[in-house]
Design a protein around this motif. Structure first.
Motif, PDB file in Angstrom:
ATOM      1  N   PRO A  43      -8.337 -12.172  15.180  1.00  0.00           N
ATOM      2  CA  PRO A  43      -6.413 -11.650  15.325  1.00  0.00           C
ATOM      3  C   PRO A  43      -6.097 -10.718  14.042  1.00  0.00           C
ATOM      4  O   PRO A  43      -6.754 -11.426  13.053  1.00  0.00           O
ATOM      5  CB  PRO A  43      -5.646 -12.694  15.946  1.00  0.00           C
ATOM      6  CG  PRO A  43      -6.795 -13.612  16.479  1.00  0.00           C
ATOM      7  CD  PRO A  43      -8.135 -13.486  16.158  1.00  0.00           C
ATOM      8  N   ASP A  44      -5.720 -10.419  13.689  1.00  0.00           N
ATOM      9  CA  ASP A  44      -5.069  -9.463  12.978  1.00  0.00           C
ATOM     10  C   ASP A  44      -3.651 -10.079  11.708  1.00  0.00           C
ATOM     11  O   ASP A  44      -4.302 -10.184  10.526  1.00  0.00           O
ATOM     12  CB  ASP A  44      -4.452  -7.995  12.958  1.00  0.00           C
ATOM     13  CG  ASP A  44      -4.842  -6.569  13.488  1.00  0.00           C
ATOM     14  OD1 ASP A  44      -6.038  -6.524  13.217  1.00  0.00           O
ATOM     15  OD2 ASP A  44      -4.163  -6.993  14.740  1.00  0.00           O
ATOM     16  N   VAL A  46      -2.129 -14.503  11.903  1.00  0.00           N
ATOM     17  CA  VAL A  46      -2.652 -15.184  12.787  1.00  0.00           C
ATOM     18  C   VAL A  46      -1.355 -16.185  11.930  1.00  0.00           C
ATOM     19  O   VAL A  46      -0.737 -16.711  10.995  1.00  0.00           O
ATOM     20  CB  VAL A  46      -3.670 -16.458  12.174  1.00  0.00           C
ATOM     21  CG1 VAL A  46      -4.025 -18.042  13.230  1.00  0.00           C
ATOM     22  CG2 VAL A  46      -4.730 -15.455  12.687  1.00  0.00           C
ATOM     23  N   VAL A  53      -0.166 -15.770  17.316  1.00  0.00           N
ATOM     24  CA  VAL A  53      -1.553 -14.813  17.015  1.00  0.00           C
ATOM     25  C   VAL A  53      -0.749 -13.065  17.089  1.00  0.00           C
ATOM     26  O   VAL A  53      -0.193 -13.111  17.902  1.00  0.00           O
ATOM     27  CB  VAL A  53      -3.110 -14.505  17.204  1.00  0.00           C
ATOM     28  CG1 VAL A  53      -3.744 -16.524  17.005  1.00  0.00           C
ATOM     29  CG2 VAL A  53      -3.423 -14.274  19.267  1.00  0.00           C
ATOM     30  N   PHE A  55      -1.940  -9.427  17.165  1.00  0.00           N
ATOM     31  CA  PHE A  55      -2.961  -8.666  17.445  1.00  0.00           C
ATOM     32  C   PHE A  55      -2.249  -7.154  16.743  1.00  0.00           C
ATOM     33  O   PHE A  55      -1.067  -6.565  17.976  1.00  0.00           O
ATOM     34  CB  PHE A  55      -3.783  -8.106  19.003  1.00  0.00           C
ATOM     35  CG  PHE A  55      -4.816  -8.748  18.555  1.00  0.00           C
ATOM     36  CD1 PHE A  55      -6.109  -9.315  18.317  1.00  0.00           C
ATOM     37  CD2 PHE A  55      -4.587 -10.327  19.937  1.00  0.00           C
ATOM     38  CE1 PHE A  55      -6.882  -9.849  18.314  1.00  0.00           C
ATOM     39  CE2 PHE A  55      -5.134 -11.497  19.970  1.00  0.00           C
ATOM     40  CZ  PHE A  55      -6.178 -11.174  19.448  1.00  0.00           C
ATOM     41  N   ASP A  91     -10.285  -7.100  25.067  1.00  0.00           N
ATOM     42  CA  ASP A  91      -8.538  -7.507  24.659  1.00  0.00           C
ATOM     43  C   ASP A  91      -8.352  -8.944  25.651  1.00  0.00           C
ATOM     44  O   ASP A  91      -8.317  -9.442  25.073  1.00  0.00           O
ATOM     45  CB  ASP A  91      -8.264  -6.335  24.800  1.00  0.00           C
ATOM     46  CG  ASP A  91      -8.237  -5.285  23.962  1.00  0.00           C
ATOM     47  OD1 ASP A  91      -8.870  -5.524  22.499  1.00  0.00           O
ATOM     48  OD2 ASP A  91      -8.335  -3.631  23.671  1.00  0.00           O
ATOM     49  N   HIS A  94      -9.952 -11.824  25.059  1.00  0.00           N
ATOM     50  CA  HIS A  94      -9.828 -12.719  24.137  1.00  0.00           C
ATOM     51  C   HIS A  94      -8.470 -12.908  24.264  1.00  0.00           C
ATOM     52  O   HIS A  94      -8.103 -14.374  23.952  1.00  0.00           O
ATOM     53  CB  HIS A  94     -10.005 -11.026  22.970  1.00  0.00           C
ATOM     54  CG  HIS A  94     -10.846 -11.437  22.388  1.00  0.00           C
ATOM     55  ND1 HIS A  94     -11.656  -9.594  22.423  1.00  0.00           N
ATOM     56  CD2 HIS A  94     -12.411 -11.947  22.098  1.00  0.00           C
ATOM     57  CE1 HIS A  94     -12.767  -9.495  21.893  1.00  0.00           C
ATOM     58  NE2 HIS A  94     -13.247 -10.780  22.229  1.00  0.00           N
ATOM     59  N   ILE A  95      -7.252 -12.260  24.664  1.00  0.00           N
ATOM     60  CA  ILE A  95      -5.812 -12.731  24.946  1.00  0.00           C
ATOM     61  C   ILE A  95      -6.753 -13.918  26.135  1.00  0.00           C
ATOM     62  O   ILE A  95      -5.457 -15.299  25.822  1.00  0.00           O
ATOM     63  CB  ILE A  95      -5.241 -12.126  25.409  1.00  0.00           C
ATOM     64  CG1 ILE A  95      -5.069 -11.034  24.425  1.00  0.00           C
ATOM     65  CG2 ILE A  95      -4.164 -12.260  26.242  1.00  0.00           C
ATOM     66  CD1 ILE A  95      -4.077  -9.343  24.658  1.00  0.00           C
ATOM     67  N   VAL A 105      -0.078 -15.074  22.770  1.00  0.00           N
ATOM     68  CA  VAL A 105      -0.053 -14.330  21.712  1.00  0.00           C
ATOM     69  C   VAL A 105       0.791 -12.754  21.455  1.00  0.00           C
ATOM     70  O   VAL A 105       1.170 -12.438  23.040  1.00  0.00           O
ATOM     71  CB  VAL A 105      -1.567 -14.103  22.421  1.00  0.00           C
ATOM     72  CG1 VAL A 105      -1.962 -12.407  22.680  1.00  0.00           C
ATOM     73  CG2 VAL A 105      -2.234 -14.734  22.486  1.00  0.00           C
ATOM     74  N   VAL A 107       1.090  -8.853  21.301  1.00  0.00           N
ATOM     75  CA  VAL A 107       0.261  -7.330  21.270  1.00  0.00           C
ATOM     76  C   VAL A 107       1.022  -6.733  20.503  1.00  0.00           C
ATOM     77  O   VAL A 107       1.606  -5.569  21.315  1.00  0.00           O
ATOM     78  CB  VAL A 107      -1.064  -6.715  22.404  1.00  0.00           C
ATOM     79  CG1 VAL A 107      -1.082  -5.946  22.333  1.00  0.00           C
ATOM     80  CG2 VAL A 107      -1.897  -7.893  22.532  1.00  0.00           C
TER      81      VAL A 107
END
Length: 108
Positions: A43-44, A46, A53, A55, A91, A94-95, A105, A107
């Motif tokens: 993740p970009d 956290v 997180v 993204f 994607d 991962h989610i 999460v 996005v």
């Protein structure tokens, strides 16, 4: 033709977007980690305190549904379509893994 200059602009815009979001979060008092390797999808951002997180997905690589900016290069379109399809699948995986581990999460 897909040129290096175009890819460079995509990378620069992605960096700019991520930095803008990080600066905004920091200015509002949020403390975070960047690019955590041990979480699915790296993740970009956290936010461990909130078990969240973020993204920051660019239109080019992550193919947002119905997005007009999700263009495909005119050369080697079969290669690029397969690459984009795998990105979207990864994607989603991962989610799902993060949600199953108790993470929230987001996005963007």
């Amino acid at each position: 033709m897909f040129k290096c200059g175009t890819l460079y602009l995509i990378v620069v815009f992605s960096f700019f977007a991520k930095n803008t979001i990080r600066k905004h979060l920091f200015s509002k008092g949020f403390r975070f980690w960047k690019n955590v390797n041990n979480l699915p999808g790296k993740p970009d951002i956290v936010l461990p305190k909130y078990k969240t997180v973020i993204f920051v997905h660019g239109c080019f690589w992550h193919r947002h549904e119905g997005c007009k900016d999700a263009t495909t290069p005119k050369t080697r379109t079969e290669f690029w379509n397969e690459k984009f399809r795998k990105n979207v699948e990864n994607d989603k995986l991962h989610i799902k893994l993060l949600n199953n581990s108790g993470w929230n999460v987001i996005v963007i």
